[in-house]
Write an enzyme that holds these catalytic residues in place. Structure first.
Site, PDB file in Angstrom:
ATOM      1  N   ASP A  13       0.768  -1.107  -0.104  1.00 43.56           N
ATOM      2  CA  ASP A  13       0.026   0.036   0.043  1.00 43.56           C
ATOM      3  C   ASP A  13       0.846   1.164  -0.104  1.00 43.56           C
ATOM      4  O   ASP A  13       0.597   2.330   0.655  1.00 43.56           O
ATOM      5  CB  ASP A  13      -0.686  -0.057   1.150  1.00 43.56           C
ATOM      6  N   GLY A  15       1.727   3.070  -2.553  1.00 42.69           N
ATOM      7  CA  GLY A  15       1.202   3.957  -3.890  1.00 42.69           C
ATOM      8  C   GLY A  15       1.939   3.335  -5.095  1.00 42.69           C
ATOM      9  O   GLY A  15       2.299   4.413  -5.924  1.00 42.69           O
ATOM     10  N   LYS A  16       2.132   2.097  -5.086  1.00 41.18           N
ATOM     11  CA  LYS A  16       2.653   1.616  -6.373  1.00 41.18           C
ATOM     12  C   LYS A  16       1.954   1.771  -7.808  1.00 41.18           C
ATOM     13  O   LYS A  16       2.556   2.186  -8.880  1.00 41.18           O
ATOM     14  CB  LYS A  16       3.003  -0.051  -6.252  1.00 41.18           C
ATOM     15  N   LYS A  18       0.455   4.374  -8.570  1.00 40.50           N
ATOM     16  CA  LYS A  18       0.574   5.764  -8.809  1.00 40.50           C
ATOM     17  C   LYS A  18       2.138   5.954  -9.866  1.00 40.50           C
ATOM     18  O   LYS A  18       2.211   6.664 -10.771  1.00 40.50           O
ATOM     19  CB  LYS A  18       0.754   6.749  -7.777  1.00 40.50           C
ATOM     20  N   GLY A  40      -4.278  -4.427  -4.502  1.00 40.41           N
ATOM     21  CA  GLY A  40      -5.094  -3.324  -4.979  1.00 40.41           C
ATOM     22  C   GLY A  40      -4.199  -2.227  -5.342  1.00 40.41           C
ATOM     23  O   GLY A  40      -3.667  -1.283  -4.390  1.00 40.41           O
ATOM     24  N   HIS A  41      -4.325  -1.706  -6.394  1.00 37.07           N
ATOM     25  CA  HIS A  41      -3.623  -0.460  -6.990  1.00 37.07           C
ATOM     26  C   HIS A  41      -4.321   0.430  -7.469  1.00 37.07           C
ATOM     27  O   HIS A  41      -5.226   0.416  -8.203  1.00 37.07           O
ATOM     28  CB  HIS A  41      -2.621  -0.865  -8.214  1.00 37.07           C
ATOM     29  N   GLN A 224       2.018  -6.153  -2.944  1.00 33.18           N
ATOM     30  CA  GLN A 224       2.299  -6.027  -1.671  1.00 33.18           C
ATOM     31  C   GLN A 224       3.606  -5.357  -1.383  1.00 33.18           C
ATOM     32  O   GLN A 224       3.931  -4.417  -1.999  1.00 33.18           O
ATOM     33  CB  GLN A 224       2.458  -7.664  -1.203  1.00 33.18           C
ATOM     34  N   THR A 300      -8.525  -3.354  -1.342  1.00 31.10           N
ATOM     35  CA  THR A 300      -9.073  -4.770  -1.760  1.00 31.10           C
ATOM     36  C   THR A 300     -10.225  -5.177  -0.802  1.00 31.10           C
ATOM     37  O   THR A 300     -11.221  -5.608  -1.085  1.00 31.10           O
ATOM     38  CB  THR A 300      -7.897  -5.797  -1.763  1.00 31.10           C
ATOM     39  N   ARG A 303     -10.569  -2.956   4.727  1.00 29.29           N
ATOM     40  CA  ARG A 303     -10.030  -2.794   6.107  1.00 29.29           C
ATOM     41  C   ARG A 303      -9.293  -1.516   6.537  1.00 29.29           C
ATOM     42  O   ARG A 303      -8.624  -1.162   5.531  1.00 29.29           O
ATOM     43  CB  ARG A 303      -8.992  -4.101   6.350  1.00 29.29           C
ATOM     44  N   ALA A 304      -9.293  -0.970   7.677  1.00 28.81           N
ATOM     45  CA  ALA A 304      -8.565   0.028   8.091  1.00 28.81           C
ATOM     46  C   ALA A 304      -7.191  -0.407   8.145  1.00 28.81           C
ATOM     47  O   ALA A 304      -6.876  -1.454   8.714  1.00 28.81           O
ATOM     48  CB  ALA A 304      -9.050   0.525   9.326  1.00 28.81           C
ATOM     49  N   LYS A 331       3.063  10.057  -0.792  1.00 28.55           N
ATOM     50  CA  LYS A 331       2.070  10.635   0.319  1.00 28.55           C
ATOM     51  C   LYS A 331       2.924  11.601   1.173  1.00 28.55           C
ATOM     52  O   LYS A 331       2.482  11.907   2.593  1.00 28.55           O
ATOM     53  CB  LYS A 331       1.662   9.691   1.100  1.00 28.55           C
TER      54      LYS A 331
HETATM   55  P1  IMP Z   1      -2.775 -12.779   1.700  1.00 30.65           P
HETATM   56  O1  IMP Z   1      -1.806 -12.053   0.855  1.00 30.65           O
HETATM   57  O2  IMP Z   1      -4.391 -12.692   1.488  1.00 30.65           O
HETATM   58  O3  IMP Z   1      -2.232 -14.065   2.210  1.00 30.65           O
HETATM   59  O4  IMP Z   1      -2.546 -12.109   3.052  1.00 30.65           O
HETATM   60  C1  IMP Z   1      -1.505 -12.284   3.990  1.00 30.65           C
HETATM   61  C2  IMP Z   1      -1.014 -10.790   4.353  1.00 30.65           C
HETATM   62  O5  IMP Z   1      -0.307  -9.951   3.416  1.00 30.65           O
HETATM   63  C3  IMP Z   1      -2.205 -10.217   5.458  1.00 30.65           C
HETATM   64  O6  IMP Z   1      -1.617  -9.577   6.473  1.00 30.65           O
HETATM   65  C4  IMP Z   1      -2.469  -9.166   4.232  1.00 30.65           C
HETATM   66  O7  IMP Z   1      -3.087  -7.988   4.854  1.00 30.65           O
HETATM   67  C5  IMP Z   1      -1.383  -8.865   3.725  1.00 30.65           C
HETATM   68  N1  IMP Z   1      -1.522  -8.202   2.204  1.00 30.65           N
HETATM   69  C6  IMP Z   1      -1.978  -9.096   1.113  1.00 30.65           C
HETATM   70  N2  IMP Z   1      -1.982  -8.281   0.024  1.00 30.65           N
HETATM   71  C7  IMP Z   1      -1.688  -6.947   0.459  1.00 30.65           C
HETATM   72  C8  IMP Z   1      -2.070  -5.681  -0.176  1.00 30.65           C
HETATM   73  O8  IMP Z   1      -1.779  -5.689  -1.367  1.00 30.65           O
HETATM   74  N3  IMP Z   1      -1.479  -4.706   0.639  1.00 30.65           N
HETATM   75  C9  IMP Z   1      -1.040  -4.637   1.931  1.00 30.65           C
HETATM   76  N4  IMP Z   1      -1.313  -5.602   2.625  1.00 30.65           N
HETATM   77  C10 IMP Z   1      -1.636  -6.961   2.204  1.00 30.65           C
END
Ligand code: IMP
Length: 428
Positions: A13, A15-16, A18, A40-41, A224, A300, A303-304, A331
């Site tokens: 998260d 900001g990839k 962008k 989620g981009h 990620q 995605t 969640r906060a 940011k």
């Molecule tokens: P999973 O990738 O759904 O198995 O989740 C494993 C961990 O990675 C959890 O803590 C998720 O919140 C975190 N996570 C997975 N994808 C993202 C992302 O795109 N951004 C931030 N955290 C992520």
């Protein structure tokens, strides 16, 4: 030109979207190399239009760019089709999206197992996105996964799904007390969905290598972040793939020597979603301030996000494990209006000062931040377009982050828009 890797330097998260979008016009290819629709981009176009992408590379929003979902990605076909439809409904040309024949298909049983496993773990849960990512990668490594090309051969697909469900249904019914899945329904459902993406299946490894030979530029778009990497992250609170730069060559099928730039994306403070240690996490009004001002809600899952001050220990670590050559700091505008801005420069672990990532999981869990305070700035910086436009204290903050992180901060984000970026050094 060669390949550029774009990688999150924190817990995702950063900001990839962008950054990819900013480079878009200089690229011929954008490739996703790992993860799936856990990502989620967000991309905001100059006309203010906002797009949230989960599986499809951000390059899809730039006309003329070829987009690839590489072999290292896990693909939920229903999500892929829904995302394509969402883009097409908004008149985005999706004809330039290709799908690796070797990417793994994320099947309905992966989602079911992800959800029940997390529930079963209770307080020890990972806090996954519930999208089935971990179970799909487990099958890949166990050599029982279903690959994209399997939809081209009904007999093979059926054999693989039947074999997988023989085991999964035992797990679902006997361990978790859930209903099993019918293999015929799963096969039929997959083949039906395949009609919508079959024409995109390609030998993307070959196409990407041919593109490199022609001198084209490829962006390998990580999702990620470094600290969520299954090898280099805060295990076990990680995702099940390798977002780090080394994973890019494997997940796209190109040689590591083709990569000449590793662009790390670094948020001017820190956030994390899901469970796991986070030394600079704030539980006070400043944490709430960063969350509110930065709009820190997962793209995605909704969640906060947990929030905290900038952590230079993890940034230095990210610089090393990825070989980061340039940073895009995002940011920075969120930090305007603070009296002072703390930066975590080192940790105290069991009474000792530690400047680098502790070697053990326990050490990281015990890490307490050692802060340095930088003077803040009050000005609205969202209109700044050169480094010199920034207030002196904001400049000093950036220069200190650069010094502590160990790589050049080449771009600075001062707002969500495509044009709200200061470029100190061109990446491409
Ligand atoms: P999973 O990738 O759904 O198995 O989740 C494993 C961990 O990675 C959890 O803590 C998720 O919140 C975190 N996570 C997975 N994808 C993202 C992302 O795109 N951004 C931030 N955290 C992520």
């Amino acid at each position: 030109m060669a390949a550029i890797v774009l990688i999150g330097a924190q817990w995702g998260d950063e900001g990839k979207g962008k950054a990819t979008d900013l480079l878009g016009e200089k690229l011929q290819w954008v490739v996703r190399y790992q993860g799936g629709n856990n990502a989620g981009h967000t991309v905001v176009l100059p006309n203010g239009e906002t797009f949230a992408l989960h599986l499809i590379p951000s390059g899809i929003l730039t006309p003329g760019v070829n987009n690839v979902i590489g072999n290292g990605v896990v693909v939920d076909p229903s999500v892929l089709l829904a995302e394509l439809k969402g883009l097409e409904d908004r008149d985005v040309d999706t004809s330039r999206l290709l799908l690796s024949a070797d990417a793994h298909l994320l099947m309905p049983y992966h989602v079911a197992i992800d959800k029940v496993t997390e529930r079963f773990l209770g307080n020890s849960k990972i806090g996954t996105t519930g999208r089935g990512i971990g179970p799909c990668y487990q099958d890949k490594i166990a050599r029982v996964g279903v690959r994209v090309a399997d939809v081209l051969d009904e007999k093979i697909l059926t054999q693989k799904v039947e074999a997988a469900l023989e085991v999964k249904n035992q797990i679902l019914t006997k361990i978790y007390n859930r209903k099993g899945l019918d293999p015929n329904e799963v096969v039929d459902g997959t083949l039906e969905l395949a009609e919508g993406f079959k024409h995109r299946i390609s030998d993307t490894r070959l196409l990407l290598n041919q593109a490199l030979e022609r001198g084209e530029t490829i962006l390998l778009e990580g999702s990620q972040g470094t600290l969520l990497d299954v090898d280099h992250g805060t295990y076990p609170y990680v995702t099940s793939s390798n977002p780090t730069a080394g994973g890019a060559a494997v997940g796209a099928g190109i040689g590591p020597g083709r990569i000449d730039t590793v662009l790390g994306i670094l948020k001017a403070y820190t956030t994390r979603v899901g469970e796991g240690p986070f030394p600079t996490e704030l539980f006070d009004e400043w944490g709430a301030y960063l969350a509110k001002t930065g709009g820190e809600v997962g793209v995605t899952t909704g969640r906060a996000r947990r929030t905290g001050w900038f952590d230079a220990v993890i940034a230095r670590y990210a610089t090393r494990v990825n070989g980061i050559t340039d940073y895009f700091l995002t940011k920075l505008d969120v930090l305007s209006s603070l009296e002072t801005v703390p930066i975590c420069v080192a940790y105290e672990v069991d009474g000792e000062r530690v400047d680098d990532m502790p070697m053990t999981q326990t050490g990281f869990h015990h890490a307490k931040p050692i802060y340095e305070e930088m003077p803040g700035w009050w000005e609205d910086i969202s209109g700044c377009r050169t480094f010199e436009d920034l207030p002196k204290n904001a400049q000093d903050y950036v220069l200190r982050l650069e010094e502590l992180s160990g790589a050049h901060i080449s771009c600075i984000g001062v707002g969500p828009g495509r044009d709200q970026t200061i470029v100190r050094r061109e990446i491409v």
